[in-house]
Design an enzyme around this catalytic site. Structure first.
Site, PDB file in Angstrom:
ATOM      1  N   ALA A  42      -6.776  -8.605  15.178  1.00 65.46           N
ATOM      2  CA  ALA A  42      -6.199  -7.582  16.113  1.00 65.46           C
ATOM      3  C   ALA A  42      -4.856  -7.902  16.607  1.00 65.46           C
ATOM      4  CB  ALA A  42      -7.180  -7.281  17.220  1.00 65.46           C
ATOM      5  N   ASP A  89     -20.135 -12.038  21.129  1.00 66.26           N
ATOM      6  CA  ASP A  89     -20.245 -10.599  21.506  1.00 66.26           C
ATOM      7  C   ASP A  89     -20.822 -10.085  22.791  1.00 66.26           C
ATOM      8  OD1 ASP A  89     -19.088  -8.170  19.601  1.00 66.26           O
ATOM      9  OD2 ASP A  89     -20.501  -7.258  20.951  1.00 66.26           O
ATOM     10  N   TYR A 111      -0.763   4.722  10.571  1.00 69.47           N
ATOM     11  CA  TYR A 111      -1.314   3.745  11.574  1.00 69.47           C
ATOM     12  C   TYR A 111      -0.045   3.536  12.363  1.00 69.47           C
ATOM     13  CZ  TYR A 111      -5.403   2.194   8.997  1.00 69.47           C
ATOM     14  OH  TYR A 111      -6.755   2.229   8.221  1.00 69.47           O
ATOM     15  N   GLU A 116      -5.613   4.879  13.759  1.00 71.36           N
ATOM     16  CA  GLU A 116      -6.755   4.223  14.472  1.00 71.36           C
ATOM     17  C   GLU A 116      -7.440   4.818  15.583  1.00 71.36           C
ATOM     18  OE1 GLU A 116      -2.771   3.089  16.449  1.00 71.36           O
ATOM     19  OE2 GLU A 116      -3.158   3.582  14.338  1.00 71.36           O
ATOM     20  N   LEU A 163     -11.320  -5.504  19.099  1.00 68.08           N
ATOM     21  CA  LEU A 163     -10.757  -4.374  19.243  1.00 68.08           C
ATOM     22  C   LEU A 163     -10.983  -3.182  20.470  1.00 68.08           C
ATOM     23  CD1 LEU A 163      -8.788  -2.193  17.842  1.00 68.08           C
ATOM     24  CD2 LEU A 163     -10.956  -1.254  16.715  1.00 68.08           C
ATOM     25  N   ASN A 200      -0.682  -6.714   8.767  1.00 68.46           N
ATOM     26  CA  ASN A 200      -1.093  -5.831   7.581  1.00 68.46           C
ATOM     27  C   ASN A 200      -1.692  -6.713   6.647  1.00 68.46           C
ATOM     28  OD1 ASN A 200       1.491  -7.219   7.199  1.00 68.46           O
ATOM     29  ND2 ASN A 200       2.131  -5.720   5.502  1.00 68.46           N
ATOM     30  N   ASP A 208      -1.978  -6.841  15.667  1.00 66.06           N
ATOM     31  CA  ASP A 208      -1.076  -5.614  15.942  1.00 66.06           C
ATOM     32  C   ASP A 208      -1.648  -4.871  16.956  1.00 66.06           C
ATOM     33  OD1 ASP A 208      -3.559  -4.903  14.952  1.00 66.06           O
ATOM     34  OD2 ASP A 208      -3.026  -3.864  13.002  1.00 66.06           O
ATOM     35  N   LYS A 258       1.835   2.056   7.302  1.00 64.61           N
ATOM     36  CA  LYS A 258       2.110   1.155   8.497  1.00 64.61           C
ATOM     37  C   LYS A 258       3.009   2.201   9.442  1.00 64.61           C
ATOM     38  CE  LYS A 258       0.829  -2.059   9.448  1.00 64.61           C
ATOM     39  NZ  LYS A 258      -0.405  -2.302  10.396  1.00 64.61           N
ATOM     40  N   HIS A 299      -0.718   1.712  16.248  1.00 63.19           N
ATOM     41  CA  HIS A 299      -0.649   0.589  17.089  1.00 63.19           C
ATOM     42  C   HIS A 299       0.310   0.342  17.994  1.00 63.19           C
ATOM     43  CE1 HIS A 299      -4.001  -0.725  14.329  1.00 63.19           C
ATOM     44  NE2 HIS A 299      -3.022  -0.628  13.310  1.00 63.19           N
ATOM     45  N   ARG A 332       0.892  -1.027  -0.072  1.00 64.80           N
ATOM     46  CA  ARG A 332      -0.064  -0.137  -0.013  1.00 64.80           C
ATOM     47  C   ARG A 332       0.898   1.251  -0.086  1.00 64.80           C
ATOM     48  NH1 ARG A 332      -3.615  -1.236   5.297  1.00 64.80           N
ATOM     49  NH2 ARG A 332      -1.765  -2.420   5.599  1.00 64.80           N
ATOM     50  N   VAL A 336     -16.842  -4.253  13.287  1.00 63.62           N
ATOM     51  CA  VAL A 336     -16.669  -4.259  11.599  1.00 63.62           C
ATOM     52  C   VAL A 336     -16.100  -5.495  11.154  1.00 63.62           C
ATOM     53  CG1 VAL A 336     -15.647  -2.943   9.772  1.00 63.62           C
ATOM     54  CG2 VAL A 336     -16.887  -1.805  11.688  1.00 63.62           C
ATOM     55  N   VAL A 337     -15.009  -5.929  11.899  1.00 61.35           N
ATOM     56  CA  VAL A 337     -14.317  -6.982  11.449  1.00 61.35           C
ATOM     57  C   VAL A 337     -15.175  -8.121  11.382  1.00 61.35           C
ATOM     58  CG1 VAL A 337     -12.485  -8.567  11.836  1.00 61.35           C
ATOM     59  CG2 VAL A 337     -11.936  -6.137  11.867  1.00 61.35           C
ATOM     60  N   SER A 395     -21.168 -13.317  24.929  1.00 69.50           N
ATOM     61  CA  SER A 395     -19.708 -13.546  25.296  1.00 69.50           C
ATOM     62  C   SER A 395     -19.495 -13.947  26.823  1.00 69.50           C
ATOM     63  CB  SER A 395     -18.617 -12.703  24.772  1.00 69.50           C
ATOM     64  OG  SER A 395     -17.434 -12.809  24.982  1.00 69.50           O
TER      65      SER A 395
END
Length: 375
Positions: free
Chosen positions: A267, A197, A93, A117, A239, A299, A269, A74, A95, A15, A177-178, A219
Site C-alpha cells: 500500500a 489483523d 487509478y 480504487e 488498506l 505499481n 501508493d 496509473k 490514489h 500495462r 485480499v493482498v 493486531s
C-alpha cells in the site's frame, strides 16, 4: 463518445488501460477509440491489433488525451497535467491520499476524475482494486524471496527452508485480499507465515482457508512489536479505501529486524503502513535503511503486464461501457461507480479523500482562479 487511450509513462509501467478486445466492444457500440501508438506494446498488444479492433491510431499523447473520456491504468504524471481540462472525464487509478500535487492539478482543472480504487460493489467490495491486489499480494512474496537472496542484499534465506534447516518467516500485516494472496504464495513455498489483523471475523475466515498452516494473530501494538523482529520478510498489506494507511511499524521497530531482512509495503501508493518505507520504482526498486532491504514499488502489477492488463480490463470494461454510453450521467444510475468519483468541478467529493486534506478550501479551482486575477 470519443475515448482516448494514452500510453502509460510511469517508470516501467507496461500495462494499458484497454485491450484490443475491450476496444472492439466499444467500437461495436458506436464509440470512437483513439489509441496512442505502442500503447499496448508492453502488454503484448500490437498497433495492428487495435486497428483490427476498430480503433484509430494516433501518434501523440495530446490527441489521445483530447477525447471526451480518457482511460488509463496509473495516475497521471506531472508531464501529463497540461492535458487536463474542464470537460474531460478521467477513469484510472488515482490514489490521491499520497498525491497532493496531482490532487491540486485535478481540482484546478475542473475535470471529472473517477478512481478505480474507490469504485464499490453492492456488497462493499472494491471490484476494480481486487484483481491488482491479488497480483500484488502474490508478487510481494515472489519479490521478497528474490531480495532475500544474498546477491540482492538480503540475508540469504530460502523461504521454504529444507530438511534440517528452518524455513524463513513471513509476517503479513493485514488479512485482506493482498494479505491472503501473499499468504497463499508463502505457504506454497513452505515458509512459516503469520497474518496480523484487527478483524476477528476475518481471522476466523482465514482459519477456514489455511487451517493450522498460518498463524493468525490479533493486531495490537504489542503483537506487532513481537512479530516484526522475527520476520525475514515483512509485508505491509493494510488498506483504508481512499485514505492513507496508518503507520503500524516505527523506524525503531524496523531497527530491531535482522540485517538483510526484507520489507515490502503493497500500500505504498496510499502512504504505506511502515515508517521507513518510501516509494521506489521498477528501475530502482530497493534501498537499505536500518540494515533492512526496503522495496516500495507502487505499481507492482506492472511487472506482469500481460496478466495484469487482461485481469484489469475484465473488471473495468462494464464501467467503461457505462461511461462511454452515458457520460457522467452514469454516476446517477450506478451508486458503485459514483463512489469512484474523487474530484468533480474543482472539488474533492470523495469523503475519505477529502479527509486527507482537511485544511484545503472546498474548491481549490475557485481559489486558484481568484489568485490569478489582476490586483
Amino acid at each position: 463518445m470519443r475515448i482516448g487511450l494514452p500510453k502509460e509513462i510511469k517508470d516501467q509501467e507496461f500495462r494499458v488501460g484497454l485491450t484490443p478486445a475491450a476496444v472492439q466492444s466499444l467500437c461495436q457500440r458506436g464509440h470512437q477509440v483513439m489509441v496512442q501508438t505502442e500503447a499496448g506494446a508492453g502488454s503484448g498488444f500490437e498497433d495492428s491489433d487495435y486497428k483490427a479492433a476498430g480503433a484509430t491510431l494516433v501518434a501523440d499523447a495530446a490527441t489521445a488525451w483530447g477525447q471526451d473520456l480518457v482511460v488509463k491504468v496509473k495516475e497521471p504524471q506531472p508531464s501529463e497535467y497540461g492535458y487536463f481540462r474542464p470537460d474531460l472525464i478521467l477513469f484510472t487509478y488515482l490514489h490521491l491520499a499520497a498525491e497532493r500535487s496531482l490532487t491540486e492539478a485535478l481540482m484546478a482543472s475542473g475535470m471529472e476524475a473517477i478512481a478505480y480504487e474507490t469504485v464499490t460493489a453492492a456488497d462493499g467490495r472494491l471490484p476494480l482494486l481486487t484483481p491488482m491486489s491479488v497480483i500484488a499480494g502474490r508478487l510481494s512474496v515472489q519479490f521478497g524471496a528474490r531480495y532475500l537472496e544474498r546477491q540482492q542484499g538480503g540475508r540469504g534465506v530460502l523461504l521454504g527452508g529444507l530438511p534440517g534447516v528452518a524455513p524463513g518467516t513471513v509476517v503479513i500485516l493485514g488479512g485482506g485480499v493482498v494479505g491472503t494472496e501473499a499468504a497463499k504464495m508463502a505457504v506454497g513455498l513452505g515458509a512459516r507465515v503469520q497474518i496480523v489483523d484487527l478483524n476477528v471475523d476475518r481471522l476466523a475466515y482465514l482459519e477456514t482457508l489455511f487451517g493450522s498452516r498460518v498463524e493468525l494473530l490479533y493486531s495490537s501494538s504489542a503483537q506487532i512489536a513481537a512479530s516484526v523482529p522475527q520476520a525475514d520478510l515483512l509485508i505491509g498489506a493494510v488498506l483504508v479505501p481512499g485514505r492513507k494507511a496508518p503507520t503500524l511499524v516505527s523506524k525503531a521497530l524496523v531497527g530491531q529486524m535482522r540485517p538483510g531482512s526484507v520489507i515490502i509495503d503493497v500500500a505504498v501508493d496510499q502512504g504505506g503502513c511502515i515508517e521507513t518505507l518510501r516509494p521506489t520504482s521498477h528501475s530502482q526498486p530497493t534501498y537499505v535503511e536500518q540494515g533492512v532491504v526496503h522495496f516500495g514499488v507502487p505499481n507492482m502489477p506492472g511487472a506482469v503486464p500481460w496478466t495484469a492488463t487482461q485481469a484489469l480490463n475484465n473488471a473495468t470494461l462494464p464501467y467503461v461501457l457505462k461511461l462511454a454510453s452515458q457520460g457522467v450521467d452514469a454516476l446517477a444510475t450506478d451508486s458503485g461507480l459514483a463512489a469512484g468519483l474523487n474530484v468533480s468541478a474543482g472539488q474533492i467529493v470523495h469523503p475519505a479523500v477529502r479527509g486527507c486534506f482537511p485544511t484545503w478550501p472546498s474548491s481549490l479551482a475557485r481559489c486558484w482562479r481568484r489568485c490569478e486575477q489582476p490586483a
